[in-house]
Write a protein that holds these residues in place. Structure first.
Motif, short mmCIF file in Angstrom:
data_model
loop_
_atom_site.label_atom_id
_atom_site.label_comp_id
_atom_site.label_asym_id
_atom_site.label_seq_id
_atom_site.Cartn_x
_atom_site.Cartn_y
_atom_site.Cartn_z
N ALA A 80 42.96 17.15 35.41
CA ALA A 80 41.38 16.68 34.96
C ALA A 80 41.01 15.17 35.43
O ALA A 80 40.27 14.87 36.00
CB ALA A 80 40.86 16.98 33.76
N GLY A 81 42.09 14.35 34.93
CA GLY A 81 41.90 13.05 35.13
C GLY A 81 42.30 12.53 36.67
O GLY A 81 41.49 11.83 37.26
N THR A 82 42.77 13.47 37.32
CA THR A 82 43.06 13.29 38.71
C THR A 82 42.04 13.54 39.53
O THR A 82 41.50 12.80 40.47
CB THR A 82 44.52 14.13 39.42
N LEU A 83 41.34 14.57 39.18
CA LEU A 83 39.95 14.95 39.99
C LEU A 83 39.03 13.87 39.67
O LEU A 83 38.39 13.42 40.57
CB LEU A 83 39.64 16.40 39.22
N GLU A 84 38.90 13.49 38.28
CA GLU A 84 38.00 12.49 38.06
C GLU A 84 38.34 11.04 39.07
O GLU A 84 37.28 10.42 39.32
CB GLU A 84 38.06 12.11 36.47
N TYR A 85 39.63 10.61 39.15
CA TYR A 85 39.75 9.66 39.74
C TYR A 85 39.37 9.74 41.22
O TYR A 85 38.95 8.70 41.75
CB TYR A 85 41.22 9.39 39.60
N ILE A 86 39.65 10.79 42.03
CA ILE A 86 39.46 10.90 43.39
C ILE A 86 37.92 10.93 43.61
O ILE A 86 37.24 10.26 44.44
CB ILE A 86 40.12 12.28 43.69
N TYR A 87 37.17 11.70 42.67
CA TYR A 87 35.67 11.88 42.63
C TYR A 87 35.14 10.37 42.66
O TYR A 87 34.07 10.00 43.26
CB TYR A 87 35.22 12.97 41.85
N SER A 88 35.50 9.80 41.44
CA SER A 88 34.84 8.41 41.22
C SER A 88 35.15 7.48 42.22
O SER A 88 34.23 6.61 42.53
CB SER A 88 35.41 7.95 39.83
N ALA A 89 36.34 7.64 42.75
CA ALA A 89 36.56 6.56 43.95
C ALA A 89 35.84 6.65 45.35
O ALA A 89 35.20 5.97 45.99
CB ALA A 89 38.29 6.65 44.42
N ALA A 107 49.21 4.86 43.34
CA ALA A 107 50.50 5.71 42.80
C ALA A 107 50.57 5.07 41.34
O ALA A 107 50.74 6.23 40.63
CB ALA A 107 51.76 5.34 43.58
N LYS A 108 50.42 4.18 40.86
CA LYS A 108 50.53 3.44 39.51
C LYS A 108 49.57 4.04 38.80
O LYS A 108 49.44 4.68 37.75
CB LYS A 108 50.75 2.04 39.37
N ASP A 109 48.05 4.37 39.30
CA ASP A 109 47.09 4.84 38.45
C ASP A 109 47.36 6.08 38.27
O ASP A 109 47.05 6.86 37.24
CB ASP A 109 45.93 4.48 39.52
N LEU A 110 47.81 6.98 39.24
CA LEU A 110 47.93 8.43 39.29
C LEU A 110 49.21 8.77 38.30
O LEU A 110 48.97 9.71 37.35
CB LEU A 110 48.67 8.84 40.70
N TYR A 111 49.90 7.90 38.18
CA TYR A 111 51.17 8.25 37.26
C TYR A 111 50.45 8.00 35.61
O TYR A 111 51.01 8.68 34.57
CB TYR A 111 52.34 7.19 37.38
N GLU A 112 49.80 6.78 35.30
CA GLU A 112 49.17 6.83 34.32
C GLU A 112 48.29 7.83 33.77
O GLU A 112 48.09 8.22 32.60
CB GLU A 112 48.19 5.46 34.13
N ILE A 113 47.40 8.51 35.02
CA ILE A 113 46.74 9.67 34.46
C ILE A 113 47.70 10.79 34.31
O ILE A 113 47.32 11.67 33.26
CB ILE A 113 46.09 10.00 35.94
#
Length: 510
Positions: free
Chosen positions: A91-100, A64-70
């Motif tokens: 766009a950052g959210t999509l990048e975060y999910i895909y990379s994970a 959740a902290k990561d997502l808020y920073e995004i």
């Protein structure tokens, strides 16, 4: 300036003409071969107790902290953090999910599904009726602006019946403001008919005293600037109009409606029978007003954590996770996914589970009241799985309507059993629910629903952990076996509901 992300590049390609996944040579359905009991991976067969035990609140909170920073990436454009589609935060959210997912060692086959989406934004609005500014007046989502984004003037003209036929709009509507009763047909249809009749704006008023806030859905060239109005504010106006009195008005909306490209993310286990898939989803976007950490950061991160922990196990049936884009604009991503899904692929999805808002601060444990009588067969069995789990944990639960407010809608309308759980949005907690779940009666379940304060402090850790364990249980149960669960049939697709829902997403549509 930072270099463009892979998602910015993907969406740019789509905007340049590759509007479908096939044109980008990205599979709509991850393809893999059947595998039983995880022999190829050498991992233990999935077990619900072990999968649930692997879920830790600390991991969810860190995500959740990561997502808020995004979400902060959008501040320069919106003036505050947001993950609305089309923003850098999304766009950052999509990048975060895909990379994970990509880091999970090939456990999943991943695919991206770009699609065209409509984004609407109202910058300013005002409605004056006579000498009054009604407090309940609110512009419809996806409304166009008034002409030249300037105020327009006209008399209110009462439209006959519920304004669903061209004949309901008298000649006097031309150059004036159509005053239309809610009901029977969609707000978008009323706005379009008003525009075709020559109205400069439209007001849709409620049939009861409550406020009316909805969406016009898919834009058309004939839509006009459209407001919603409460029945309480509309009552005295109707009396004057029926008495033959003239009621003038000034309508003003500065708005933008534009088409963009955005993306769904799909992850399917490499192992497991691909002809028998359990599918679950949450939405990756927020509203423009805030960062959306509960709505639906909590659901999308729950999926990501369950997908991560599932990699410690093998599965008998394939598990397909989806992160939808454009839910807040009207279930755009899930609608698109099901719309382009071939019939043979539709039949491989044994059920769809929707997880939206898992940790509302003033929560109730809510279960969609999905019955087989009103929905594809299997929906009730899924509902009962949730009920049994809550009962086994000694937890209370309550039913909520299965009325089209989230991404399950396209699935059940196309014959796929569905259901899900939630913890509440803008609804009011009752005294009985206060006794059942704690919290504060009379307050919203989520006091920050669709607001800037939907940040990392807006998620109840107890509810979020409990419901993520329940999501893990739902995945483990069906990844192991569909024994006793109704089989899919083509008859179920053909008998899918054609009736319009009151909601399509969180906004009213009729």
């Amino acid at each position: 300036m930072a270099p463009p992300s892979r998602w910015s590049c993907t969406l740019l390609l789509a905007a340049l003409g590759a509007a479908t996944a096939s044109e980008l040579q990205i599979p709509l359905i991850p393809q893999q071969s059947p595998s039983r009991a995880g022999n190829a991976l050498g991992k233990p067969l999935v077990n619900t107790d072990d999968l649930q035990a692997s879920i830790k609140i600390e991991s969810l909170v860190e995500r959740a902290k990561d997502l808020y920073e995004i979400a902060q990436k959008s501040v320069h454009e919106y003036g505050h953090p947001t993950r609305v589609i089309g923003s850098e935060g999304h766009a950052g959210t999509l990048e975060y999910i895909y990379s994970a997912l990509e880091s999970l060692g090939g456990y999943y086959t991943l695919s991206e599904q770009p699609f065209p989406a409509v984004l609407g934004k109202v910058y300013e609005s005002r409605l004056v009726i006579g000498h009054e500014v009604p407090e309940s007046a609110s512009p419809m989502s996806l409304t166009p602006p008034t002409a030249h984004k300037e105020p327009v003037y006209g008399d209110l003209v009462l439209v006959a019946n519920e304004g669903c036929d061209a004949s309901d709009y008298p000649a006097e509507v031309t150059g004036n403001v159509a005053f239309v009763l809610r009901g029977t047909c969609s707000f978008g249809a009323k706005s379009e008919l008003a525009g075709k009749a020559g109205a400069v704006a439209a007001i849709v008023y409620n049939y009861d005293s409550g406020d009316l806030s909805g969406t016009l859905e898919s834009p058309t060239p004939d839509h006009v600037a459209t407001f919603g109005l409460s029945g309480k504010d509309a009552g005295p106006i109707i009396e004057k109009l029926k008495a033959g009195k003239v009621v003038d008005s000034i309508a003003y909306i500065d708005a933008e409606v534009k088409q963009i490209q955005t993306t769904n993310i799909i992850a399917q286990t490499v192992e497991g029978d691909p002809d028998n898939c359990v599918m679950l989803g949450g939405h990756s976007d927020s509203v423009s007003e805030g960062p959306g950490i509960n709505d639906d950061g909590s659901g999308s991160l729950t999926l990501l954590e369950v997908a991560t922990q599932l990699t410690n196990f093998s599965v008998n049936n394939c598990v397909r996770f989806a992160w939808w884009a454009g839910e807040e604009e009207g279930l755009l991503g899930s609608d698109y996914y099901v719309e382009v899904l071939p019939e043979e692929e539709n039949m491989k999805i044994r059920l769809f589970m929707d997880y939206d808002m898992m940790g509302s601060p003033n929560f109730a444990y809510q279960v969609y009241n999905a019955t087989n009588a009103a929905n594809p067969e299997g929906s009730e069995e899924l509902r009962n799985l949730y009920l049994d789990w809550y009962a086994d944990q000694g937890l209370n639960y309550t039913f909520i309507p299965f009325d089209g407010r989230s991404d399950y809608d396209a699935f059940i309308r196309n014959g796929i059993p569905g259901g899900g759980i939630a913890t509440g949005a803008e609804g009011i907690k009752t005294k009985e629910e206060e006794t059942m779940f704690g919290g504060v009666a009379g307050d919203w379940y989520d006091p920050c629903y669709h607001q800037l304060c939907d940040d990392t402090g807006n998620v109840n850790s107890t509810a979020w952990l409990v419901n993520t364990k329940l999501v893990a249980h739902s995945v483990a149960t069906f990844a192991l076996s569909f024994d006793g669960f109704p089989e899919r049939s083509k008859a179920s697709m053909q008998s899918a509901s054609e009736e319009p829902a009151k909601y399509h997403g969180h906004r009213l549509v009729l």
